[in-house]
Every structure is written in structure tokens, then in C-alpha cells.
Design a protein around this motif. Structure first.
Motif, PDB file in Angstrom:
ATOM      1  N   VAL A 290       0.877  -1.277   0.110  1.00 17.46           N
ATOM      2  CA  VAL A 290       0.049   0.028  -0.164  1.00 17.46           C
ATOM      3  C   VAL A 290       0.722   1.236  -0.044  1.00 17.46           C
ATOM      4  N   SER A 291       0.173   2.484  -0.176  1.00 14.98           N
ATOM      5  CA  SER A 291       0.862   3.652  -0.145  1.00 14.98           C
ATOM      6  C   SER A 291       1.184   4.131   1.304  1.00 14.98           C
ATOM      7  N   SER A 292       1.992   5.157   1.430  1.00 13.65           N
ATOM      8  CA  SER A 292       2.113   5.571   2.720  1.00 13.65           C
ATOM      9  C   SER A 292       1.045   6.536   3.272  1.00 13.65           C
ATOM     10  N   GLU A 293       0.176   6.852   2.392  1.00 15.99           N
ATOM     11  CA  GLU A 293      -1.267   7.615   2.841  1.00 15.99           C
ATOM     12  C   GLU A 293      -2.153   6.569   3.225  1.00 15.99           C
ATOM     13  N   SER A 294      -2.153   5.424   2.934  1.00 17.29           N
ATOM     14  CA  SER A 294      -3.218   4.490   3.222  1.00 17.29           C
ATOM     15  C   SER A 294      -3.261   4.308   4.791  1.00 17.29           C
ATOM     16  N   PRO A 295      -4.499   4.199   5.210  1.00 16.01           N
ATOM     17  CA  PRO A 295      -4.402   3.748   6.896  1.00 16.01           C
ATOM     18  C   PRO A 295      -4.344   2.468   7.189  1.00 16.01           C
ATOM     19  N   VAL A 296      -4.199   1.345   5.925  1.00 14.36           N
ATOM     20  CA  VAL A 296      -4.126   0.022   6.059  1.00 14.36           C
ATOM     21  C   VAL A 296      -2.819  -0.274   6.629  1.00 14.36           C
ATOM     22  N   ARG A 297      -2.534  -0.767   7.999  1.00 15.23           N
ATOM     23  CA  ARG A 297      -1.473  -0.849   8.665  1.00 15.23           C
ATOM     24  C   ARG A 297      -1.646  -2.381   9.199  1.00 15.23           C
ATOM     25  N   GLY A 300       1.958  -7.790   7.884  1.00 17.20           N
ATOM     26  CA  GLY A 300       1.673  -8.348   6.460  1.00 17.20           C
ATOM     27  C   GLY A 300       1.426  -7.181   5.658  1.00 17.20           C
ATOM     28  N   VAL A 301       1.658  -5.865   6.178  1.00 16.32           N
ATOM     29  CA  VAL A 301       1.554  -4.602   5.316  1.00 16.32           C
ATOM     30  C   VAL A 301       2.836  -4.283   4.804  1.00 16.32           C
ATOM     31  N   TRP A 302       3.126  -3.925   3.588  1.00  9.71           N
ATOM     32  CA  TRP A 302       4.231  -3.123   3.159  1.00  9.71           C
ATOM     33  C   TRP A 302       4.092  -1.977   2.489  1.00  9.71           C
ATOM     34  N   VAL A 303       4.651  -1.014   3.033  1.00 12.49           N
ATOM     35  CA  VAL A 303       4.363   0.328   2.584  1.00 12.49           C
ATOM     36  C   VAL A 303       5.219   0.771   1.574  1.00 12.49           C
ATOM     37  N   LEU A 304       4.825   1.046   0.242  1.00 15.92           N
ATOM     38  CA  LEU A 304       5.549   1.256  -0.905  1.00 15.92           C
ATOM     39  C   LEU A 304       6.178   2.610  -0.884  1.00 15.92           C
ATOM     40  N   GLY A 305       5.376   3.629  -0.511  1.00 19.20           N
ATOM     41  CA  GLY A 305       5.990   5.128  -0.816  1.00 19.20           C
ATOM     42  C   GLY A 305       4.717   6.030  -0.870  1.00 19.20           C
ATOM     43  N   SER A 306       4.795   7.162  -1.023  1.00 19.37           N
ATOM     44  CA  SER A 306       3.815   8.089  -1.500  1.00 19.37           C
ATOM     45  C   SER A 306       2.895   8.079  -2.794  1.00 19.37           C
ATOM     46  N   ARG A 307       1.694   8.101  -2.775  1.00 22.83           N
ATOM     47  CA  ARG A 307       1.092   8.212  -4.003  1.00 22.83           C
ATOM     48  C   ARG A 307       1.454   9.242  -4.766  1.00 22.83           C
ATOM     49  N   ARG A 308       1.961  10.441  -4.054  1.00 19.16           N
ATOM     50  CA  ARG A 308       2.186  11.629  -4.864  1.00 19.16           C
ATOM     51  C   ARG A 308       3.680  11.258  -5.329  1.00 19.16           C
ATOM     52  N   ARG A 309       4.364  10.377  -5.012  1.00 15.48           N
ATOM     53  CA  ARG A 309       5.807  10.297  -5.462  1.00 15.48           C
ATOM     54  C   ARG A 309       5.933   8.708  -6.156  1.00 15.48           C
ATOM     55  N   PRO A 310       5.474   8.819  -7.476  1.00 19.09           N
ATOM     56  CA  PRO A 310       5.425   7.295  -8.028  1.00 19.09           C
ATOM     57  C   PRO A 310       6.742   6.651  -8.260  1.00 19.09           C
ATOM     58  N   SER A 311       8.009   7.545  -8.137  1.00 16.71           N
ATOM     59  CA  SER A 311       9.371   7.284  -8.423  1.00 16.71           C
ATOM     60  C   SER A 311       9.632   6.451  -7.022  1.00 16.71           C
TER      61      SER A 311
END
Ligand code: TXA
Ligand code: MG
Length: 387
Positions: A290-297, A300-311
Motif C-alpha cells: 500500500v501507499s504511505s497515505e493509506s491507513p491500512v497497517r 503483512g503490510v508493506w508500505v511502498l511510498g507516497s502516492r504523490r511520488r510514483p518514483s
């Protein structure tokens, strides 16, 4: 469909691993690896996009070693890497105008050009095509290795065929030890997904694979360039022309069954949570990316980074898939991010990893619409839990 045209089985090799530190000893290690390439051996090396698995592009025998080591279907052509665009004449017969403009602006870097093939390049390298894919990488180790080897280097992404590309040293070691002669470890890949492939032999030129160079930047130089086909739920590989053979094959797939969730964000987050609960009830282990903005935590949750920074998401994507796989999960649920900038390449990789398992989450509370191979399965049917 998986191609049956696979090369010979891999030769067991004694792998020498060199860790590069950025210090003065690197030079000698890279020189040794370059000598192995000149002798027809296989070397895994870092590039700015993903790790590559290299061999002398002008030697049919060396190139066949790549296909064997990766288990790569022989109808999937390789990218030829050069130390500088000054070496182009060794591998390509011509550079169309559109190619000149792109090369001038974006080489060295995450751009691959499809060009008319020079007869010196064996057909094994291009999988029988009369075109050749060429790239000049910007990573200093890749640059030094190719220039010291003194020959063009054919290098697909270093992963075994069909698996996510390799972007971290630990994953690389696990996958390639015993399959190649030398592994050069140079840290995590800065971009994290592969180069953008542009065919400049056609008019207008076409992006065959979105990647590390964004479509927006390609368009600044070539406004007429055709974007890659990408539609939710379709398995593009079934519809692609023969000119882009690699895209027909199964790709980037983790071991777990990956499902991609797209739609308005709060609803996507809710749908992910709902699905996670269903899987827990069914006793199926899952990972959520999930993205860092997501409240899913939680576990088993991997935070990929911000939706605003696709890179940032791109950089983490493949290694997160492999880390989650390392935990032996059965299902991987992934939050889609906007298709701006590098987000387009992220979406393309996820679509193919999902092999059609895409959940289009509506903005209303009707429940997710599941799209499989382009056919909707009705608005209220959540994906079935496998038994
Ligand atoms: O970033 C990258 O491009 C990495 C690093 C190592 O440079 N390499 C890479 O290679 O991603 P590979 O083999 O995983 O992907 C090459 C893609 C495939 O989709 C292949 O089918 C396509 O380029 N390709 C190669 N030669 C082609 C050609 N002559 N015409 C059309 N597509 C071609
Ligand atoms: Mg690849």
C-alpha cells in the motif's frame, strides 16, 4: 500462455561475488568481471534501472548462456548495452531522426531504442528479429564494466524468467548464485524498474514498454510518440503485435497470487481491508502492498511510498513483492497508484503481475467490480477465496 521455446537447461557455474564499495578496489573487481565477459562468461551487474545479466552481445554462444541461466524463452530478444552512443554503429545499421533526438537528450539513462540491426549482432541476441534494442546505461559500474569489456553487452533483467526484476543485492544473490560466473553487487537499484523501450523504426515512434523514463519526458522531445496500450483487465500480451515479443510472456509475477485494486482512494483502502478480513476468515495468508497515505497497517503490510511520488513506489515495488513472497504468503493485494510519471510503468508492471486479477473499486458502496481478462464479472462479486 507460457512459451515452450525455452533454451537449454542452465549450466551449474562457480559464482564469484564481488561487493563494490565505491572505493579504489572496485576497479580491479570490475576489470575481472570485464575479462569474464570477453571470455564468453556471464556477469550480473547493477544498472540504474534494475540488475542486468550480461554476456558478449556479439557472441551467439555467450548469449545462449543468458537464455539458459534465466530459463528465458528463446523468442524474447535481449537489450544490447553500450558504454556510449559513439559505439552505436557496431550494433545498429542506422539511427532514425527520432532516435537521434531521444538519444541526445536521454542517454546515458533509462531509455532503450529499437533500431535496425547490424549484421554483426547474432540473431540469437535479437530472437530472430531484424531490429535490435539498444541502451546506454548511466550507472557508473555498468558504464565501466561495458567500457572495460570492450564489447557490446547483451543484458536482460537478471531475474529468472517471469519473476519480478532484481533490485536488491540480497535478492540477487539468492536467485543467481550458481547460475552466473560473476556477481557484481552495487547496492539497491536507484530507479527500481526497467528502462522505457521506444521503437523508432516506425512512424510515429511507439513506446513499447513504459519504464524509468516517463512518457511525459519522451513526449517533450517527440510529441507524436504513441503511448503503450494499457487497459484495466486486459491481458495486453494477447493483443500485442509481434514487434514487441517480450510483452507476450508472463512477467514480474511474485509467487503469491497478486490482485490489483484501483479506484478512488478511500474506497480502495476499504476494499483492501475488507478483502484482508475475508482472507483471514478463510485461513489464507496475505500481504498488502500500500501507499504511505493509506491507513491500512499491521502485520503483512508493506508500505511502498507516497502516492504523490510514483518514483518512490517504483523503487520499492519489486523488492517488496520479493520480501512478501519470502514470508510465503498465498495472496498479495496491491493498492494502485495514479498513472502519472513513473506511475504508468508501475501500473503496467502490476497489471501484468496480476494477470488480469484487477478489482475496479467504484466510488459508491455497490461493492467492487472484478475484471478478468477484460470481462466484467458483475458489480457485487468480490474475488472468490481460493480453497
Ligand atoms: O532497464 C532495463 O531495460 C534492463 C536493464 C538490465 O538494462 N533490462 C531489461 O531487459 O529490462 P529485459 O530483457 O528484461 O526486457 C527487454 C524488453 C523485452 O520486453 C523485450 O521483448 C524487448 O525489450 N525487446 C528487446 N529487443 C527488442 C526488439 N528488437 N524489438 C522489440 N522489443 C524488444
Ligand atoms: Mg525482464
Amino acid at each position: 500462455m507460457r512459451s515452450k521455446r525455452r533454451g537449454p537447461s542452465p549450466v551449474r557455474r562457480r559464482t564469484r561475488t564481488f561487493r563494490l564499495t565505491g572505493g579504489s578496489t572496485d576497479r580491479a573487481k570490475i576489470d575481472q568481471a570485464a575479462a569474464v565477459l570477453r571470455d564468453g562468461g556471464l556477469v550480473a551487474f547493477p544498472t540504474e534501472t534494475v540488475y542486468g545479466l550480461g554476456a558478449n552481445a556479439l557472441s551467439e554462444e555467450a548469449v545462449l548462456g543468458i537464455f539458459a541461466a534465466k530459463g528465458r524463452p528463446s523468442d524474447n530478444p535481449l537489450i544490447v548495452h553500450l558504454a556510449s552512443s559513439g559505439d552505436l554503429a557496431r550494433v545498429a545499421r542506422a539511427l532514425p531522426r527520432a532516435g537521434t533526438r531521444l538519444a541526445k537528450r536521454f542517454w546515458p539513462g533509462p531509455l532503450t531504442l529499437i533500431l535496425p540491426k547490424h549484421p554483426a549482432v547474432p540473431l540469437a541476441t535479437t530472437a530472430g528479429l531484424d531490429t535490435v534494442a539498444v541502451r546506454v546505461p548511466s550507472h557508473p559500474v555498468a558504464h565501466q564494466l561495458i567500457s572495460r569489456a570492450g564489447v557490446p553487452i547483451a543484458a536482460p533483467s537478471a531475474n529468472l524468467s517471469g519473476r519480478p526484476s532484481l533490485t536488491s543485492p540480497s535478492h540477487l544473490l539468492r536467485e543467481l548464485s550458481g547460475r552466473v560466473d560473476v556477481i557484481l553487487l552495487g547496492g539497491d537499484s536507484p530507479i527500481g524498474l526497467e528502462s522505457t523501450v521506444v521503437d523508432v523504426t516506425t512512424r510515429p515512434p511507439r513506446v513499447l514498454r513504459p519504464g524509468g523514463l516517463t512518457l511525459e519526458r519522451v513526449r517533450q522531445v517527440l510529441p507524436s510518440v504513441r503511448a503503450p496500450p494499457l487497459r484495466a483487465g486486459f491481458q495486453e500480451r494477447d493483443r500485442l503485435p509481434a514487434r514487441s515479443p517480450g510483452l507476450r510472456h508472463r512477467h514480474y509475477a511474485p509467487r503469491a497470487r497478486l490482485t490489483l485494486f484501483i479506484g478512488p482512494t478511500p474506497q480502495v483502502w476499504e476494499a483492501l481491508e475488507r478483502r484482508r478480513r475475508e482472507l483471514v476468515r478463510a485461513g489464507v495468508s496475505s500481504a498488502l502492498l500500500v501507499s504511505s497515505e493509506s491507513p491500512v497497517r499491521g502485520r503483512g503490510v508493506w508500505v511502498l511510498g507516497s502516492r504523490r511520488r510514483p518514483s518512490a513506489v517504483a523503487r520499492r515495488l519489486f523488492s517488496a513483492m520479493r520480501d512478501a513472497d519470502g514470508h510465503g504468503v498465498q495472496e498479495m493485494l496491491v493498492e494502485g497508484i495514479p498513472m502519472r510519471g513513473m506511475g504508468l510503468a508501475v501500473r503496467e508492471r502490476l497489471m501484468r503481475a496480476a494477470e488480469g486479477r484487477v478489482v475496479l473499486v467504484p466510488s459508491s458502496r455497490k461493492g467492487p467490480k472484478v475484471v478478468r481478462n477484460g470481462r466484467s464479472r458483475g458489480p457485487n462479486r468480490a474475488p472468490r477465496v481460493p480453497r
